[in-house]
Design a protein around this motif. Structure first.
Motif, short mmCIF file in Angstrom:
data_model
loop_
_atom_site.label_atom_id
_atom_site.label_comp_id
_atom_site.label_asym_id
_atom_site.label_seq_id
_atom_site.Cartn_x
_atom_site.Cartn_y
_atom_site.Cartn_z
N GLN A 1 1.10 -0.86 -0.07
CA GLN A 1 -0.31 -0.11 -0.08
C GLN A 1 0.45 1.31 -0.08
O GLN A 1 0.11 2.10 -0.50
CB GLN A 1 -0.94 0.21 0.99
CG GLN A 1 -2.29 -1.10 0.98
CD GLN A 1 -1.86 -2.33 1.58
OE1 GLN A 1 -0.17 -2.60 2.28
NE2 GLN A 1 -2.07 -3.18 1.04
N GLU A 2 2.43 1.17 0.58
CA GLU A 2 3.37 2.86 0.21
C GLU A 2 3.86 2.20 -0.88
O GLU A 2 3.88 3.75 -1.55
CB GLU A 2 4.11 2.18 1.25
CG GLU A 2 3.92 1.57 2.93
CD GLU A 2 5.40 1.72 3.14
OE1 GLU A 2 6.66 2.37 2.93
OE2 GLU A 2 4.92 0.96 4.58
N ILE A 3 3.54 1.79 -1.94
CA ILE A 3 3.12 2.15 -3.71
C ILE A 3 2.55 3.25 -4.52
O ILE A 3 1.58 2.75 -3.65
CB ILE A 3 3.78 0.79 -4.07
CG1 ILE A 3 4.75 -0.06 -3.62
CG2 ILE A 3 4.29 0.76 -6.00
CD1 ILE A 3 5.03 -1.01 -4.14
N PRO A 4 2.86 4.06 -4.81
CA PRO A 4 2.18 4.56 -5.48
C PRO A 4 1.12 3.76 -6.63
O PRO A 4 1.46 3.83 -7.29
CB PRO A 4 2.92 6.17 -6.27
CG PRO A 4 3.92 6.29 -5.22
CD PRO A 4 4.46 4.60 -5.02
N PHE A 5 -0.14 4.61 -6.32
CA PHE A 5 -0.93 3.73 -7.28
C PHE A 5 -0.82 2.22 -7.20
O PHE A 5 -1.72 1.61 -7.72
CB PHE A 5 -0.91 3.88 -8.68
CG PHE A 5 -0.74 5.44 -9.09
CD1 PHE A 5 -1.81 6.35 -9.56
CD2 PHE A 5 0.61 6.52 -9.51
CE1 PHE A 5 -2.12 7.83 -9.43
CE2 PHE A 5 0.89 7.28 -9.75
CZ PHE A 5 -0.45 8.16 -9.64
N SER A 6 -0.67 1.75 -5.75
CA SER A 6 -0.81 0.54 -5.51
C SER A 6 -2.17 -0.21 -5.24
O SER A 6 -2.72 -1.60 -5.98
CB SER A 6 -1.22 0.02 -4.10
OG SER A 6 -1.00 0.50 -3.37
N GLU A 7 -3.34 0.97 -5.69
CA GLU A 7 -5.10 0.70 -5.80
C GLU A 7 -4.80 -0.44 -6.86
O GLU A 7 -6.21 -0.48 -7.48
CB GLU A 7 -5.66 1.01 -5.08
CG GLU A 7 -6.14 2.25 -5.73
CD GLU A 7 -4.72 3.62 -6.30
OE1 GLU A 7 -4.76 4.72 -6.57
OE2 GLU A 7 -3.43 3.66 -5.02
N LEU A 8 -4.03 0.11 -8.12
CA LEU A 8 -4.62 -0.18 -9.48
C LEU A 8 -4.10 -1.72 -9.33
O LEU A 8 -4.69 -2.54 -10.16
CB LEU A 8 -3.73 0.36 -10.17
CG LEU A 8 -4.45 1.85 -10.24
CD1 LEU A 8 -3.38 2.64 -11.07
CD2 LEU A 8 -5.76 2.10 -10.84
N PHE A 9 -3.66 -2.56 -8.48
CA PHE A 9 -2.90 -3.65 -8.55
C PHE A 9 -4.49 -5.07 -7.54
O PHE A 9 -2.92 -5.55 -7.55
CB PHE A 9 -1.80 -3.80 -8.22
CG PHE A 9 -0.85 -2.39 -9.68
CD1 PHE A 9 -0.77 -2.61 -10.94
CD2 PHE A 9 -0.47 -1.21 -9.06
CE1 PHE A 9 -0.99 -1.65 -12.22
CE2 PHE A 9 0.20 -0.77 -9.28
CZ PHE A 9 0.49 -0.92 -10.94
N SER A 10 -4.68 -4.49 -6.94
CA SER A 10 -5.38 -4.86 -5.76
C SER A 10 -6.23 -6.28 -6.39
O SER A 10 -6.40 -7.37 -5.70
CB SER A 10 -6.38 -4.54 -4.96
OG SER A 10 -7.85 -3.64 -6.01
N GLY A 11 -7.02 -5.80 -7.93
CA GLY A 11 -7.30 -7.99 -8.41
C GLY A 11 -5.79 -8.62 -7.98
O GLY A 11 -6.03 -10.02 -9.55
N ILE A 12 -4.79 -8.80 -8.20
CA ILE A 12 -3.76 -9.65 -9.02
C ILE A 12 -3.45 -10.75 -7.29
O ILE A 12 -3.08 -9.96 -6.44
CB ILE A 12 -2.17 -8.69 -8.73
CG1 ILE A 12 -2.37 -8.20 -10.34
CG2 ILE A 12 -1.07 -9.80 -9.12
CD1 ILE A 12 -2.71 -8.97 -11.49
#
Length: 177
Positions: A73-84
């Motif tokens: 979650q500390e990685i910028p834009f990490s929410e875009l990869f939540s489906g992985i």
């Protein structure tokens, strides 16, 4: 050419400007350009990152960074990869911000920087997994390092994610022995 680590403030400013110059020559130019980022492209991870550079005659030709984050979650834009599925939990190293001056592309700097980062990680006492986010043109070289594709996402080009294109974005993981 030799890869070195830097935390020098003037070199960091040069890296941030290099990123803009490199991204302006790509499909990302609409979102990352000198008008949008007059002081260079940087984010919250830069202050604690390990910055790798290749210099010649006092000029940075290529740069990349490596960050240790406590969770994804500390990685910028990490929410875009939540489906992985199979994303690592807990601390991870994060490969990011590869930038090579346009006129030096295709000369092996990408591989040189990747190898330097892996070598650095092999010397670290804690062997956390490494997370990588890449477009298709990077997959082969990252797989040669031992990275495995965890999945891919399609990010709408209207997203705020600056690297959104019609091409899918891949999430990879590398385990360091």
């Amino acid at each position: 050419m030799k890869v070195s680590l830097t935390r020098n403030k003037e070199e960091l400013k040069e890296i941030y400007q290099l990123r803009v110059a490199c991204y302006e020559a790509t499909a990302y130019a609409d979102k990352i350009n000198a008008k949008q980022y007059p002081n260079g492209y940087q984010d919250s991870l830069d202050s604690s990152a390990h910055h790798f550079i290749v210099k010649q005659e006092g000029k940075i030709l290529a740069a990349s960074r490596l960050c240790l984050v406590e969770n994804i979650q500390e990685i910028p834009f990490s929410e875009l990869f939540s489906g992985i599925e199979s994303l690592p939990t807990g601390p991870v190293w994060f490969f990011s911000r590869l930038a090579v001056r346009y006129e030096y592309r295709g000369k092996g700097f990408k591989n040189l920087l990747d190898q330097a980062r892996v070598s650095f990680l092999q010397k670290q006492p804690n062997k956390h997994p490494v997370l990588m986010i890449a477009k298709s043109w990077r997959i082969n070289s990252l797989e040669k390092l031992g990275a495995k594709v965890l999945g891919k996402v399609h990010i709408d080009n209207s997203s705020e994610y600056p690297f959104a294109t019609d091409e899918p974005t891949y999430i990879l993981k590398l385990n360091i022995a």
